[in-house]
Design a protein around this motif. Sequence first.
Motif, mmCIF file in Angstrom:
data_model
loop_
_atom_site.group_PDB
_atom_site.id
_atom_site.type_symbol
_atom_site.label_atom_id
_atom_site.label_comp_id
_atom_site.label_asym_id
_atom_site.label_seq_id
_atom_site.Cartn_x
_atom_site.Cartn_y
_atom_site.Cartn_z
ATOM 1 N N ASP A 295 0.804 -1.228 0.000
ATOM 2 C CA ASP A 295 0.000 0.000 0.000
ATOM 3 C C ASP A 295 0.836 1.277 0.000
ATOM 4 O OD1 ASP A 295 -2.420 -1.459 0.037
ATOM 5 O OD2 ASP A 295 -2.300 -1.652 2.212
ATOM 6 N N SER A 296 2.137 1.159 -0.098
ATOM 7 C CA SER A 296 2.978 2.352 -0.185
ATOM 8 C C SER A 296 3.006 2.849 -1.632
ATOM 9 C CB SER A 296 4.401 2.052 0.295
ATOM 10 O OG SER A 296 5.086 1.215 -0.629
ATOM 11 N N VAL A 297 3.638 4.011 -1.846
ATOM 12 C CA VAL A 297 3.792 4.584 -3.180
ATOM 13 C C VAL A 297 5.277 4.650 -3.506
ATOM 14 C CG1 VAL A 297 3.418 6.600 -4.645
ATOM 15 C CG2 VAL A 297 1.678 5.932 -2.964
ATOM 16 N N ILE A 298 5.652 3.992 -4.588
ATOM 17 C CA ILE A 298 7.046 3.960 -5.019
ATOM 18 C C ILE A 298 7.156 4.668 -6.365
ATOM 19 C CG2 ILE A 298 8.989 2.501 -5.678
ATOM 20 C CD1 ILE A 298 7.996 0.388 -3.765
ATOM 21 N N LEU A 299 8.025 5.664 -6.432
ATOM 22 C CA LEU A 299 8.293 6.409 -7.663
ATOM 23 C C LEU A 299 9.612 5.920 -8.243
ATOM 24 C CD1 LEU A 299 7.925 8.671 -9.742
ATOM 25 C CD2 LEU A 299 8.838 10.278 -8.029
ATOM 26 N N ILE A 300 9.572 5.457 -9.493
ATOM 27 C CA ILE A 300 10.754 4.902 -10.147
ATOM 28 C C ILE A 300 11.053 5.718 -11.395
ATOM 29 C CG2 ILE A 300 11.787 2.853 -11.196
ATOM 30 C CD1 ILE A 300 9.668 1.178 -9.695
ATOM 31 N N THR A 301 12.214 6.340 -11.463
ATOM 32 C CA THR A 301 12.581 7.008 -12.709
ATOM 33 C C THR A 301 13.169 5.976 -13.669
ATOM 34 O OG1 THR A 301 14.830 7.609 -11.984
ATOM 35 C CG2 THR A 301 13.035 9.159 -11.473
ATOM 36 N N GLY A 302 12.847 6.148 -14.944
ATOM 37 C CA GLY A 302 13.292 5.165 -15.932
ATOM 38 C C GLY A 302 12.609 3.824 -15.751
ATOM 39 N N GLY A 303 11.321 3.863 -15.399
ATOM 40 C CA GLY A 303 10.627 2.632 -15.011
ATOM 41 C C GLY A 303 9.817 1.942 -16.082
ATOM 42 N N ALA A 304 9.971 2.356 -17.351
ATOM 43 C CA ALA A 304 9.140 1.752 -18.399
ATOM 44 C C ALA A 304 9.777 0.535 -19.042
ATOM 45 C CB ALA A 304 8.816 2.793 -19.471
ATOM 46 N N ILE A 305 11.091 0.447 -18.997
ATOM 47 C CA ILE A 305 11.773 -0.621 -19.737
ATOM 48 C C ILE A 305 12.867 -1.258 -18.889
ATOM 49 C CG2 ILE A 305 11.324 0.355 -22.017
ATOM 50 C CD1 ILE A 305 14.167 1.520 -21.966
ATOM 51 N N ARG A 306 13.281 -2.429 -19.335
ATOM 52 C CA ARG A 306 14.418 -3.155 -18.801
ATOM 53 C C ARG A 306 14.402 -3.249 -17.280
ATOM 54 N NH1 ARG A 306 18.445 -4.623 -21.831
ATOM 55 N NH2 ARG A 306 20.083 -4.061 -20.366
ATOM 56 N N VAL A 307 15.472 -2.864 -16.620
ATOM 57 C CA VAL A 307 15.580 -3.064 -15.175
ATOM 58 C C VAL A 307 14.530 -2.254 -14.424
ATOM 59 C CG1 VAL A 307 17.073 -2.788 -13.163
ATOM 60 C CG2 VAL A 307 18.026 -3.645 -15.313
ATOM 61 N N GLY A 308 14.294 -1.017 -14.844
ATOM 62 C CA GLY A 308 13.297 -0.187 -14.172
ATOM 63 C C GLY A 308 11.910 -0.787 -14.240
ATOM 64 N N ARG A 309 11.573 -1.353 -15.371
ATOM 65 C CA ARG A 309 10.268 -2.022 -15.521
ATOM 66 C C ARG A 309 10.178 -3.227 -14.585
ATOM 67 N NH1 ARG A 309 7.447 -6.049 -18.496
ATOM 68 N NH2 ARG A 309 5.473 -5.280 -19.365
ATOM 69 N N ALA A 310 11.254 -3.998 -14.519
ATOM 70 C CA ALA A 310 11.269 -5.167 -13.638
ATOM 71 C C ALA A 310 11.094 -4.748 -12.182
ATOM 72 C CB ALA A 310 12.582 -5.938 -13.817
ATOM 73 N N PHE A 311 11.708 -3.627 -11.790
ATOM 74 C CA PHE A 311 11.527 -3.124 -10.433
ATOM 75 C C PHE A 311 10.062 -2.794 -10.169
ATOM 76 C CE2 PHE A 311 16.101 -1.227 -9.975
ATOM 77 C CZ PHE A 311 16.610 -2.514 -9.866
ATOM 78 N N GLY A 312 9.429 -2.102 -11.112
ATOM 79 C CA GLY A 312 8.031 -1.734 -10.940
ATOM 80 C C GLY A 312 7.131 -2.937 -10.775
ATOM 81 N N LEU A 313 7.329 -3.937 -11.599
ATOM 82 C CA LEU A 313 6.507 -5.144 -11.512
ATOM 83 C C LEU A 313 6.773 -5.901 -10.216
ATOM 84 C CD1 LEU A 313 6.794 -6.354 -15.211
ATOM 85 C CD2 LEU A 313 4.773 -5.397 -14.101
ATOM 86 N N TYR A 314 8.035 -5.945 -9.800
ATOM 87 C CA TYR A 314 8.375 -6.649 -8.566
ATOM 88 C C TYR A 314 7.667 -6.009 -7.374
ATOM 89 C CZ TYR A 314 11.127 -8.487 -4.673
ATOM 90 O OH TYR A 314 11.503 -9.081 -3.491
ATOM 91 N N PHE A 315 7.747 -4.700 -7.268
ATOM 92 C CA PHE A 315 7.139 -4.041 -6.111
ATOM 93 C C PHE A 315 5.622 -3.960 -6.216
ATOM 94 C CE2 PHE A 315 11.555 -2.544 -5.661
ATOM 95 C CZ PHE A 315 11.771 -3.016 -4.368
ATOM 96 N N ALA A 316 5.102 -3.970 -7.418
ATOM 97 C CA ALA A 316 3.647 -4.079 -7.574
ATOM 98 C C ALA A 316 3.164 -5.427 -7.051
ATOM 99 C CB ALA A 316 3.258 -3.902 -9.039
ATOM 100 N N GLU A 317 3.942 -6.464 -7.277
ATOM 101 C CA GLU A 317 3.582 -7.793 -6.748
ATOM 102 C C GLU A 317 3.595 -7.802 -5.222
ATOM 103 O OE1 GLU A 317 6.426 -10.363 -8.555
ATOM 104 O OE2 GLU A 317 5.229 -10.665 -10.372
ATOM 105 N N GLN A 318 4.387 -6.896 -4.626
ATOM 106 C CA GLN A 318 4.427 -6.788 -3.163
ATOM 107 C C GLN A 318 3.321 -5.874 -2.628
ATOM 108 O OE1 GLN A 318 6.725 -8.897 -1.979
ATOM 109 N NE2 GLN A 318 7.273 -9.196 -4.130
ATOM 110 N N GLY A 319 2.497 -5.336 -3.534
ATOM 111 C CA GLY A 319 1.364 -4.518 -3.114
ATOM 112 C C GLY A 319 1.576 -3.028 -3.134
ATOM 113 N N ALA A 320 2.696 -2.552 -3.714
ATOM 114 C CA ALA A 320 2.962 -1.118 -3.783
ATOM 115 C C ALA A 320 2.304 -0.503 -5.013
ATOM 116 C CB ALA A 320 4.463 -0.857 -3.827
ATOM 117 N N ASN A 321 1.857 0.735 -4.872
ATOM 118 C CA ASN A 321 1.415 1.526 -6.019
ATOM 119 C C ASN A 321 2.648 2.114 -6.684
ATOM 120 O OD1 ASN A 321 -1.593 1.456 -5.468
ATOM 121 N ND2 ASN A 321 -0.844 2.338 -3.553
ATOM 122 N N ILE A 322 2.651 2.134 -8.004
ATOM 123 C CA ILE A 322 3.864 2.493 -8.737
ATOM 124 C C ILE A 322 3.628 3.698 -9.646
ATOM 125 C CG2 ILE A 322 5.646 1.706 -10.326
ATOM 126 C CD1 ILE A 322 5.593 0.123 -7.703
#
Length: 243
Positions: A5-32
Amino acid sequence: MQIKDSVILITGGAIRVGRAFGLYFAEQGANIAFSYLSPEENPEETKKAIEALGVGALSVRTDVSDLHQIERLVTETMNRFGRIDTLINGAGIWLKSPFLEISEKEWDLSISVNLKGPFFCSQAVAPIMQKQKGGVIVNITDLSAFQVWDSYSHHAASKAGLVSVTKYLAAELAPYIRVNAIAPGTILLPPGASEEKITWSREKSLLKRIGTPEEAAMLIRLIIENDFITGGIYPVDGGRSLV
C-alpha cells in the motif's frame, strides 16, 4: 517501512531493469509511479502490466536532466496518490568513448542524466517525505564507481558522484529520510548480446552466472523494509567487484 500500500516512484521505469523493479514491487502490493523518456518505451504497456497486479500505476514522460520536468513528475505523482514513500533513481545512460575522444556534449549528458537527475529528483521528493516523517531514497549506481573500465571515464565520474551524493543526503536528510544506493553487476545484458559477451559476463562473476533484475529488486526491498539502514552502498554483483 512497509511496502504494501505504499507509493514507489521509479525514474526510468518503463523498460528493462526499471520495468522489472516496478513489476516486482507491484507484486508486493505497492502503487507504482514511473517516468519514461520516449513513447518508444511503451509506457502504457508497463502501466497496464502493473495495474493487472491489483495496484495503482502512473506513467509520466520525464527527462530527468530537466528540473521543470522533474517537478511535474513529482506533482503528478502527488496528485494521483497523495504521498511518495520511496524514490528509486533508476533512469540512466551508458556512454562509451575513449578519454581523448569524449566531447563536452557527451560529458554533460552523462552527468546530467546519471548525477544531476537523481540529485534533483531527491531534492524534489525530500520535502514531501519530511512532512510525512518517513521516506526512502535508493540510488542506482554501478561498479564503474569503484573499478576502472576502459573508455567509461565520464560514465564512471557520474556514478562515483552519485555514491558521494548518497552519503551526503543520508547525513543531511536523517532521521526521517533514509538514503542508500545499490551497485549492480551484470544483471541484464542488452538484446542481441553475443555469446562471447554472455560468456565474458558469466566468467566475471564469482558465481559464474548473470544476475537478474529481480535479485537487485530483492536488495532494494531489504533496504526499504529495514528501518536501520542508511548511508550504505550495497553491491549486488555475484562477486564481480572481487574479481
